[in-house]
Scaffold this motif. Sequence first.
Motif, PDB file in Angstrom:
ATOM      1  N   UNK A  32     -11.438  -7.791  26.969  1.00  0.00           N
ATOM      2  CA  UNK A  32     -11.489  -9.208  27.359  1.00  0.00           C
ATOM      3  C   UNK A  32     -11.193 -10.147  26.187  1.00  0.00           C
ATOM      4  N   UNK A  33     -11.205  -9.608  24.971  1.00  0.00           N
ATOM      5  CA  UNK A  33     -10.820 -10.365  23.780  1.00  0.00           C
ATOM      6  C   UNK A  33      -9.732  -9.578  23.049  1.00  0.00           C
ATOM      7  N   UNK A  34      -8.540  -9.490  23.643  1.00  0.00           N
ATOM      8  CA  UNK A  34      -7.501  -8.608  23.101  1.00  0.00           C
ATOM      9  C   UNK A  34      -6.960  -9.051  21.739  1.00  0.00           C
ATOM     10  N   UNK A  35      -6.707  -8.065  20.900  1.00  0.00           N
ATOM     11  CA  UNK A  35      -6.039  -8.301  19.619  1.00  0.00           C
ATOM     12  C   UNK A  35      -4.537  -8.468  19.826  1.00  0.00           C
ATOM     13  N   UNK A  36      -4.023  -7.901  20.926  1.00  0.00           N
ATOM     14  CA  UNK A  36      -2.605  -7.971  21.267  1.00  0.00           C
ATOM     15  C   UNK A  36      -2.460  -7.728  22.763  1.00  0.00           C
ATOM     16  N   UNK A  37      -1.326  -8.102  23.311  1.00  0.00           N
ATOM     17  CA  UNK A  37      -1.048  -7.869  24.728  1.00  0.00           C
ATOM     18  C   UNK A  37      -1.140  -6.368  25.021  1.00  0.00           C
ATOM     19  N   UNK A  38      -1.948  -6.004  26.014  1.00  0.00           N
ATOM     20  CA  UNK A  38      -2.103  -4.604  26.392  1.00  0.00           C
ATOM     21  C   UNK A  38      -3.265  -3.887  25.735  1.00  0.00           C
ATOM     22  N   UNK A  77       4.667  -2.449  28.430  1.00  0.00           N
ATOM     23  CA  UNK A  77       4.743  -3.446  27.354  1.00  0.00           C
ATOM     24  C   UNK A  77       5.726  -3.115  26.240  1.00  0.00           C
ATOM     25  N   UNK A  78       6.152  -1.868  26.119  1.00  0.00           N
ATOM     26  CA  UNK A  78       7.141  -1.441  25.123  1.00  0.00           C
ATOM     27  C   UNK A  78       6.774  -1.805  23.685  1.00  0.00           C
ATOM     28  N   UNK A  79       5.552  -1.481  23.243  1.00  0.00           N
ATOM     29  CA  UNK A  79       5.181  -1.796  21.863  1.00  0.00           C
ATOM     30  C   UNK A  79       5.947  -0.931  20.862  1.00  0.00           C
ATOM     31  N   UNK A  80       5.950  -1.382  19.626  1.00  0.00           N
ATOM     32  CA  UNK A  80       6.604  -0.631  18.551  1.00  0.00           C
ATOM     33  C   UNK A  80       5.678   0.397  17.920  1.00  0.00           C
ATOM     34  N   UNK A  81       4.385   0.262  18.133  1.00  0.00           N
ATOM     35  CA  UNK A  81       3.406   1.182  17.567  1.00  0.00           C
ATOM     36  C   UNK A  81       2.032   0.900  18.140  1.00  0.00           C
ATOM     37  N   UNK A  82       1.027   1.580  17.592  1.00  0.00           N
ATOM     38  CA  UNK A  82      -0.347   1.436  18.076  1.00  0.00           C
ATOM     39  C   UNK A  82      -1.345   1.516  16.936  1.00  0.00           C
ATOM     40  N   UNK A  83      -2.487   0.890  17.154  1.00  0.00           N
ATOM     41  CA  UNK A  83      -3.678   1.112  16.346  1.00  0.00           C
ATOM     42  C   UNK A  83      -4.697   1.768  17.277  1.00  0.00           C
ATOM     43  N   UNK A  84      -5.381   2.800  16.770  1.00  0.00           N
ATOM     44  CA  UNK A  84      -6.437   3.483  17.518  1.00  0.00           C
ATOM     45  C   UNK A  84      -7.657   3.506  16.614  1.00  0.00           C
ATOM     46  N   UNK A 103      -7.364   1.001  21.932  1.00  0.00           N
ATOM     47  CA  UNK A 103      -5.950   1.320  21.856  1.00  0.00           C
ATOM     48  C   UNK A 103      -5.214  -0.018  21.847  1.00  0.00           C
ATOM     49  N   UNK A 104      -4.686  -0.366  20.673  1.00  0.00           N
ATOM     50  CA  UNK A 104      -4.108  -1.699  20.478  1.00  0.00           C
ATOM     51  C   UNK A 104      -2.600  -1.564  20.215  1.00  0.00           C
ATOM     52  N   UNK A 105      -1.783  -2.065  21.121  1.00  0.00           N
ATOM     53  CA  UNK A 105      -0.332  -2.059  20.878  1.00  0.00           C
ATOM     54  C   UNK A 105       0.024  -2.970  19.710  1.00  0.00           C
ATOM     55  N   UNK A 106       1.052  -2.592  18.988  1.00  0.00           N
ATOM     56  CA  UNK A 106       1.560  -3.394  17.884  1.00  0.00           C
ATOM     57  C   UNK A 106       3.016  -3.731  18.191  1.00  0.00           C
TER      58      UNK A 106
END
Length: 107
Positions: A32-38, A77-84, A103-106
Amino acid sequence: MINIFNRNCVFCHLDDNKIILQNDGAKAFFDIHPMAKGHLLVVPKQHFVTWFDIHQDIQIQMIELLNQAKTKLDQEFHPQGYQIFSHVGRVAGQRIGHAHIHLVPVY
Protein backbone atom coordinates in the motif's frame (compact mmCIF):
# COMPACT_ATOMS: atom_id res chain seq x y z
CA MET A 1 6.95 -17.45 17.18
CA ILE A 2 3.77 -18.72 15.53
CA ASN A 3 0.10 -18.12 15.85
CA ILE A 4 -2.04 -19.55 13.09
CA PHE A 5 -3.94 -16.26 12.98
CA ASN A 6 -3.39 -13.00 14.85
CA ARG A 7 -6.52 -10.90 15.29
CA ASN A 8 -4.48 -7.67 15.52
CA CYS A 9 -2.41 -8.28 12.37
CA VAL A 10 -3.19 -6.32 9.20
CA PHE A 11 -1.72 -9.09 7.01
CA CYS A 12 -3.81 -11.77 8.74
CA HIS A 13 -6.94 -9.68 8.03
CA LEU A 14 -6.16 -8.74 4.43
CA ASP A 15 -9.23 -8.57 2.18
CA ASP A 16 -9.27 -11.53 -0.20
CA ASN A 17 -9.87 -9.19 -3.16
CA LYS A 18 -6.40 -7.65 -2.59
CA ILE A 19 -4.60 -10.99 -3.07
CA ILE A 20 -2.89 -11.16 -6.46
CA LEU A 21 -1.45 -14.69 -6.20
CA GLN A 22 -1.52 -17.44 -3.60
CA ASN A 23 -0.69 -21.05 -2.88
CA ASP A 24 -1.31 -23.28 0.15
CA GLY A 25 1.22 -21.51 2.38
CA ALA A 26 1.54 -17.94 1.11
CA LYS A 27 -0.20 -15.01 -0.52
CA ALA A 28 1.02 -12.02 -2.55
CA PHE A 29 -0.46 -8.54 -2.81
CA PHE A 30 0.56 -5.03 -3.79
CA ASP A 31 2.22 -2.91 -1.10
CA ILE A 32 0.00 0.00 0.00
CA HIS A 33 3.09 2.24 0.18
CA PRO A 34 4.95 1.09 -2.95
CA MET A 35 8.57 1.99 -3.60
CA ALA A 36 7.85 1.51 -7.32
CA LYS A 37 5.00 0.52 -9.62
CA GLY A 38 4.26 -3.18 -9.05
CA HIS A 39 5.84 -3.44 -5.55
CA LEU A 40 4.50 -6.71 -4.12
CA LEU A 41 4.65 -8.38 -0.72
CA VAL A 42 4.76 -12.15 -0.28
CA VAL A 43 3.58 -13.25 3.16
CA PRO A 44 2.93 -16.58 4.85
CA LYS A 45 -0.77 -17.29 5.41
CA GLN A 46 0.01 -18.33 8.98
CA HIS A 47 1.20 -15.65 11.38
CA PHE A 48 4.98 -15.69 11.80
CA VAL A 49 6.84 -12.61 13.02
CA THR A 50 10.05 -12.87 10.93
CA TRP A 51 11.48 -14.90 8.06
CA PHE A 52 13.53 -16.98 10.51
CA ASP A 53 10.40 -18.02 12.45
CA ILE A 54 8.78 -19.57 9.36
CA HIS A 55 8.85 -23.34 8.93
CA GLN A 56 11.04 -24.36 6.00
CA ASP A 57 8.19 -25.91 4.00
CA ILE A 58 6.32 -22.58 4.11
CA GLN A 59 9.50 -20.66 3.22
CA ILE A 60 9.72 -22.84 0.09
CA GLN A 61 6.11 -22.04 -0.78
CA MET A 62 6.88 -18.34 -0.32
CA ILE A 63 9.84 -18.60 -2.69
CA GLU A 64 7.70 -20.43 -5.26
CA LEU A 65 5.12 -17.64 -5.03
CA LEU A 66 7.88 -15.03 -5.29
CA ASN A 67 8.96 -16.59 -8.60
CA GLN A 68 5.35 -16.60 -9.87
CA ALA A 69 4.99 -12.96 -8.83
CA LYS A 70 8.16 -12.03 -10.73
CA THR A 71 6.76 -13.64 -13.89
CA LYS A 72 3.49 -11.73 -13.45
CA LEU A 73 5.29 -8.42 -12.93
CA ASP A 74 7.52 -9.08 -15.95
CA GLN A 75 4.42 -9.51 -18.12
CA GLU A 76 2.48 -6.55 -16.72
CA PHE A 77 5.14 -3.92 -15.97
CA HIS A 78 8.33 -4.92 -17.86
CA PRO A 79 10.84 -3.79 -15.21
CA GLN A 80 14.56 -3.76 -15.88
CA GLY A 81 15.39 -5.49 -12.60
CA TYR A 82 14.23 -6.24 -9.06
CA GLN A 83 15.05 -5.73 -5.42
CA ILE A 84 14.15 -8.60 -3.06
CA PHE A 85 14.40 -8.11 0.69
CA SER A 86 12.89 -8.79 4.10
CA HIS A 87 13.29 -6.68 7.22
CA VAL A 88 13.90 -8.84 10.30
CA GLY A 89 13.20 -6.98 13.53
CA ARG A 90 12.24 -3.40 14.27
CA VAL A 91 15.89 -2.28 14.36
CA ALA A 92 16.22 -3.54 10.74
CA GLY A 93 13.17 -1.56 9.62
CA GLN A 94 10.38 -4.12 10.13
CA ARG A 95 7.20 -2.13 10.78
CA ILE A 96 4.62 -4.92 10.49
CA GLY A 97 4.97 -7.84 12.92
CA HIS A 98 4.13 -10.43 10.25
CA ALA A 99 6.96 -11.87 8.17
CA HIS A 100 7.05 -10.75 4.54
CA ILE A 101 9.28 -10.50 1.48
CA HIS A 102 9.32 -7.38 -0.68
CA LEU A 103 9.55 -7.80 -4.45
CA VAL A 104 10.25 -4.35 -5.85
CA PRO A 105 10.54 -3.77 -9.61
CA VAL A 106 13.28 -1.42 -10.75
CA TYR A 107 12.86 0.74 -13.84
